[in-house]
Design a protein around this motif. Structure first.
Motif, PDB file in Angstrom:
ATOM      1  N   ALA A  18      -4.873  15.878   8.214  1.00  0.00           N
ATOM      2  CA  ALA A  18      -5.063  15.551   6.795  1.00  0.00           C
ATOM      3  C   ALA A  18      -4.090  16.336   5.921  1.00  0.00           C
ATOM      4  CB  ALA A  18      -6.509  15.831   6.378  1.00  0.00           C
ATOM      5  N   THR A  19      -3.979  17.634   6.180  1.00  0.00           N
ATOM      6  CA  THR A  19      -3.037  18.460   5.423  1.00  0.00           C
ATOM      7  C   THR A  19      -1.609  17.994   5.665  1.00  0.00           C
ATOM      8  OG1 THR A  19      -4.477  20.402   5.459  1.00  0.00           O
ATOM      9  CG2 THR A  19      -2.132  20.798   5.135  1.00  0.00           C
ATOM     10  N   LEU A  20      -1.242  17.764   6.910  1.00  0.00           N
ATOM     11  CA  LEU A  20       0.130  17.395   7.237  1.00  0.00           C
ATOM     12  C   LEU A  20       0.528  16.062   6.615  1.00  0.00           C
ATOM     13  CD1 LEU A  20       2.700  18.085   8.785  1.00  0.00           C
ATOM     14  CD2 LEU A  20       1.754  16.904  10.770  1.00  0.00           C
ATOM     15  N   ASN A  21      -0.338  15.054   6.693  1.00  0.00           N
ATOM     16  CA  ASN A  21       0.001  13.741   6.164  1.00  0.00           C
ATOM     17  C   ASN A  21       0.245  13.773   4.660  1.00  0.00           C
ATOM     18  OD1 ASN A  21      -0.070  12.304   8.596  1.00  0.00           O
ATOM     19  ND2 ASN A  21      -2.296  12.047   8.484  1.00  0.00           N
ATOM     20  N   SER A  22      -0.618  14.462   3.922  1.00  0.00           N
ATOM     21  CA  SER A  22      -0.436  14.531   2.465  1.00  0.00           C
ATOM     22  C   SER A  22       0.777  15.370   2.106  1.00  0.00           C
ATOM     23  CB  SER A  22      -1.698  15.096   1.810  1.00  0.00           C
ATOM     24  OG  SER A  22      -1.986  16.405   2.276  1.00  0.00           O
ATOM     25  N   PHE A  23       1.043  16.402   2.875  1.00  0.00           N
ATOM     26  CA  PHE A  23       2.200  17.265   2.628  1.00  0.00           C
ATOM     27  C   PHE A  23       3.497  16.486   2.852  1.00  0.00           C
ATOM     28  CE2 PHE A  23       5.348  20.391   4.149  1.00  0.00           C
ATOM     29  CZ  PHE A  23       5.328  21.290   3.093  1.00  0.00           C
ATOM     30  N   VAL A  24       3.598  15.769   3.966  1.00  0.00           N
ATOM     31  CA  VAL A  24       4.802  14.994   4.274  1.00  0.00           C
ATOM     32  C   VAL A  24       5.039  13.928   3.209  1.00  0.00           C
ATOM     33  CG1 VAL A  24       5.826  13.370   5.923  1.00  0.00           C
ATOM     34  CG2 VAL A  24       4.712  15.449   6.746  1.00  0.00           C
ATOM     35  N   ASN A  25       3.973  13.332   2.715  1.00  0.00           N
ATOM     36  CA  ASN A  25       4.117  12.323   1.669  1.00  0.00           C
ATOM     37  C   ASN A  25       4.803  12.889   0.430  1.00  0.00           C
ATOM     38  OD1 ASN A  25       3.431   9.682   0.321  1.00  0.00           O
ATOM     39  ND2 ASN A  25       2.204  11.051  -0.943  1.00  0.00           N
ATOM     40  N   SER A  26       4.463  14.138   0.066  1.00  0.00           N
ATOM     41  CA  SER A  26       5.008  14.735  -1.161  1.00  0.00           C
ATOM     42  C   SER A  26       6.412  15.295  -0.986  1.00  0.00           C
ATOM     43  CB  SER A  26       4.074  15.848  -1.652  1.00  0.00           C
ATOM     44  OG  SER A  26       2.834  15.321  -2.054  1.00  0.00           O
ATOM     45  N   VAL A  27       6.695  15.905   0.160  1.00  0.00           N
ATOM     46  CA  VAL A  27       7.982  16.592   0.308  1.00  0.00           C
ATOM     47  C   VAL A  27       9.013  15.748   1.041  1.00  0.00           C
ATOM     48  CG1 VAL A  27       6.813  18.814   0.297  1.00  0.00           C
ATOM     49  CG2 VAL A  27       7.414  17.768   2.492  1.00  0.00           C
ATOM     50  N   TRP A  28       8.580  14.650   1.676  1.00  0.00           N
ATOM     51  CA  TRP A  28       9.541  13.792   2.370  1.00  0.00           C
ATOM     52  C   TRP A  28       9.491  12.348   1.871  1.00  0.00           C
ATOM     53  CZ3 TRP A  28      13.808  13.365   5.056  1.00  0.00           C
ATOM     54  CH2 TRP A  28      14.098  12.136   5.665  1.00  0.00           C
ATOM     55  N   THR A  29       8.366  11.677   2.034  1.00  0.00           N
ATOM     56  CA  THR A  29       8.288  10.238   1.787  1.00  0.00           C
ATOM     57  C   THR A  29       8.687   9.879   0.363  1.00  0.00           C
ATOM     58  OG1 THR A  29       6.478  10.129   3.383  1.00  0.00           O
ATOM     59  CG2 THR A  29       6.804   8.215   1.969  1.00  0.00           C
ATOM     60  N   GLN A  30       8.227  10.644  -0.610  1.00  0.00           N
ATOM     61  CA  GLN A  30       8.461  10.293  -2.009  1.00  0.00           C
ATOM     62  C   GLN A  30       9.619  11.055  -2.652  1.00  0.00           C
ATOM     63  OE1 GLN A  30       5.131   9.393  -4.579  1.00  0.00           O
ATOM     64  NE2 GLN A  30       3.676   9.787  -2.926  1.00  0.00           N
ATOM     65  N   ASP A  31      10.414  11.758  -1.877  1.00  0.00           N
ATOM     66  CA  ASP A  31      11.561  12.481  -2.433  1.00  0.00           C
ATOM     67  C   ASP A  31      12.782  11.571  -2.426  1.00  0.00           C
ATOM     68  OD1 ASP A  31      13.566  14.165  -3.229  1.00  0.00           O
ATOM     69  OD2 ASP A  31      12.996  15.817  -1.914  1.00  0.00           O
ATOM     70  N   ALA A  32      13.114  11.012  -3.582  1.00  0.00           N
ATOM     71  CA  ALA A  32      14.208  10.048  -3.691  1.00  0.00           C
ATOM     72  C   ALA A  32      15.578  10.683  -3.499  1.00  0.00           C
ATOM     73  CB  ALA A  32      14.154   9.355  -5.054  1.00  0.00           C
ATOM     74  N   ASP A  33      15.652  12.008  -3.492  1.00  0.00           N
ATOM     75  CA  ASP A  33      16.941  12.687  -3.339  1.00  0.00           C
ATOM     76  C   ASP A  33      17.328  12.913  -1.880  1.00  0.00           C
ATOM     77  OD1 ASP A  33      17.277  12.867  -6.100  1.00  0.00           O
ATOM     78  OD2 ASP A  33      16.207  14.772  -6.211  1.00  0.00           O
ATOM     79  N   LEU A  34      16.439  12.616  -0.950  1.00  0.00           N
ATOM     80  CA  LEU A  34      16.712  12.924   0.451  1.00  0.00           C
ATOM     81  C   LEU A  34      17.456  11.809   1.188  1.00  0.00           C
ATOM     82  CD1 LEU A  34      13.422  14.698   1.604  1.00  0.00           C
ATOM     83  CD2 LEU A  34      15.636  15.733   1.075  1.00  0.00           C
ATOM     84  N   VAL A  35      17.161  10.561   0.839  1.00  0.00           N
ATOM     85  CA  VAL A  35      17.768   9.407   1.504  1.00  0.00           C
ATOM     86  C   VAL A  35      18.232   8.424   0.438  1.00  0.00           C
ATOM     87  CG1 VAL A  35      17.428   7.507   3.145  1.00  0.00           C
ATOM     88  CG2 VAL A  35      16.254   9.694   3.503  1.00  0.00           C
ATOM     89  N   SER A  36      19.424   7.865   0.615  1.00  0.00           N
ATOM     90  CA  SER A  36      19.957   6.906  -0.350  1.00  0.00           C
ATOM     91  C   SER A  36      19.033   5.703  -0.482  1.00  0.00           C
ATOM     92  CB  SER A  36      21.349   6.448   0.088  1.00  0.00           C
ATOM     93  OG  SER A  36      21.797   5.388  -0.733  1.00  0.00           O
TER      94      SER A  36
END
Length: 467
Positions: A18-36
């Motif tokens: 639960a912690t990991l999934n929500s964390f990844v969503n905020s710092v990876w999935t929704q970070d528009a600066d990481l992937v074009s």
């Protein structure tokens, strides 16, 4: 490059992933600066809604309940694997006796000034509960009025619920982990050993060039212990040749001790250079960053040690690593180092091995906390840690603490004077919001674009995923 990020959850009855999934969503999935945004979605080949990741079984987790979350390539050609170190199941079986012993210890100690008001409130609650208990047991000439009996029953139910759901299921984890009493020792060892084993497997795999450890709440204390123990196993130096970056870092600490001031930006930049130099010389340690969120380490003298003096003694004895690390005198070079050498004729720049508590010579520490006021706003659990875990010094002209940890106030953001930034406001009990992307009060003027809350910006900056 391939990197790994390991997150440790906080207190309470946490659910695996639960912690990991929500964390990844905020710092990876929704970070528009990481992937074009123009790169097609690797799953559909169409326009993407966010950055893509996949959950995979991984034996390094040592649990069939957990998965490794692995990402697509970011804009700088990095792949990232996310792991959760899950420890909540180890803490099952906590009873009121465990918690009561801890509370009694807290009540009869003088607290740090920052939590004195909470300590007073704890005493008031304890006295009220004690008074009501004595009143209920005291012989009465006649039965109390019905409404009094109803109120007493409701009060008893409320106290029972509070003890069961808050003190035992949440703060019970803290009570059992921070105190090395005989009933707790096996649990403490099991939790630490599991974390050390996970980090060791990731390091020994040779798959990752960089590892970041992130910890929330009580997980911050646990992660600190795990890192200290793991580093003592990997504080080795390989290869050949001089170490100019390590020498420069030690000189920076020596100069700061003399002047009484340490430039934090320059220090963390030099930590990164020393880390890169050590890796290029085949040093096995790959943990570049430690990020704490809402960590109770700010209250270490009250929770981890017996007093402020006891905390400093443990740090001087290298039981508790400091940032910058504790230095020692070398009779050959005639100066202070956080490293040692057995070579008879040696110069400071020559190859040296860091001592077992020099963890934060090579690992940068960033601490996000939420400034508390009146207990119900901000995060009472958290606070700055740079002073608490800094390097204490006392020379002929100066004495004080060198602060090598970056403390960042979020939820709300504070200005340089320690006041709430004009575009922010205090929020109600923010302890669980450090990676909640829908929290925060930052205002956006003159734009309709979706904004990123201040605490999410700072968290992403600390992780340096695409660095």
């Amino acid at each position: 490059m391939k990197q790994a990020i390991v997150i440790l959850h906080g207190m309470g009855e946490q659910i695996p992933m639960a912690t990991l999934n929500s964390f990844v969503n905020s710092v990876w999935t929704q970070d528009a600066d990481l992937v074009s945004r123009t790169r097609p979605d690797p799953n559909t080949g169409k326009e993407r809604d966010g950055n893509v990741s996949w959950a995979k079984p991984d034996p390094r987790n040592s649990s069939s309940e957990l998965r490794r979350i692995t990402t697509e390539k970011d804009k700088n050609e990095n792949y990232t694997d996310f792991y959760e170190y899950y420890w909540a199941h180890v803490m099952q079986g906590t009873t009121w006796e465990h918690v009561k012993t801890w509370i009694k210890d807290l009540l009869f100690r003088i607290p740090p000034r920052r939590v004195a008001h909470a300590w007073v409130l704890l005493w008031i609650v304890a006295l009220i509960i004690g008074g009501l208990t004595l009143w209920g047991l005291w012989p009465k000439a006649e039965a109390p009025a019905p409404w009094v009996a109803w109120l007493a029953a409701l009060g008893g139910m409320a106290v029972t619920a509070f003890v069961s759901t808050v003190l035992i299921k949440r703060f019970g984890d803290v009570a059992r982990y921070v105190k090395a009493l005989p009933p707790n020792v096996a649990k403490r060892h099991q939790i630490r050993q599991g974390g050390v084993d996970l980090l060791s497997r990731l390091i020994d795999s040779g798959e990752y060039q960089r590892l970041v450890v992130v910890a929330h709440s009580l997980g911050g204390i646990i992660a600190y212990d795990i890192l200290a123990e793991t580093y003592a196993r990997y504080n080795k130096i390989g290869g050949t040749g001089p170490q100019p970056e390590r020498d420069a870092l030690e000189q920076m600490i020596r100069d700061a001790t003399e002047s009484g001031s340490l430039d934090l930006d320059a220090f963390q930049d030099q930590q990164a250079r020393a880390f890169t130099e050590a890796r290029e010389q085949c040093a096995p340690w790959i943990v570049s960053d430690f990020v704490t969120l809402g960590a109770p380490l700010t209250h270490a003298e009250f929770l981890v040690a017996e007093s402020h003096e006891d905390l400093r003694a443990r740090q001087r004895d290298r039981l508790l690593p400091t940032c910058p690390p504790v230095m020692e005198y070398d009779g050959t070079t005639k100066t202070q180092h956080f490293s040692y050498s057995n070579k008879e004729q040696r110069q400071p720049i020559d190859r040296r091995t860091p001592h077992h508590a020099a963890l934060f010579a090579y690992t940068r520490w960033t601490n996000l906390y939420s400034d508390e006021k009146y207990i119900l706003t901000g995060d009472l659990v958290s606070g700055p840690v740079a002073e608490v875990f800094g390097l204490e010094f006392n020379n002929r002209e100066n004495k004080g603490v060198l602060k090598g940890i970056r403390d960042i106030a979020v939820l709300p953001k504070l200005d340089a004077a320690g006041n709430v930034d004009k575009d922010h406001r205090r929020s109600f009990v923010s302890h669980n919001n450090y990676w909640s992307i829908d929290k925060g009060t930052e205002k956006v003027r003159g734009t309709d674009e979706k904004f990123v809350p201040h605490h999410i910006k700072e968290l992403r900056r600390a992780l340096r995923i695409a660095s």
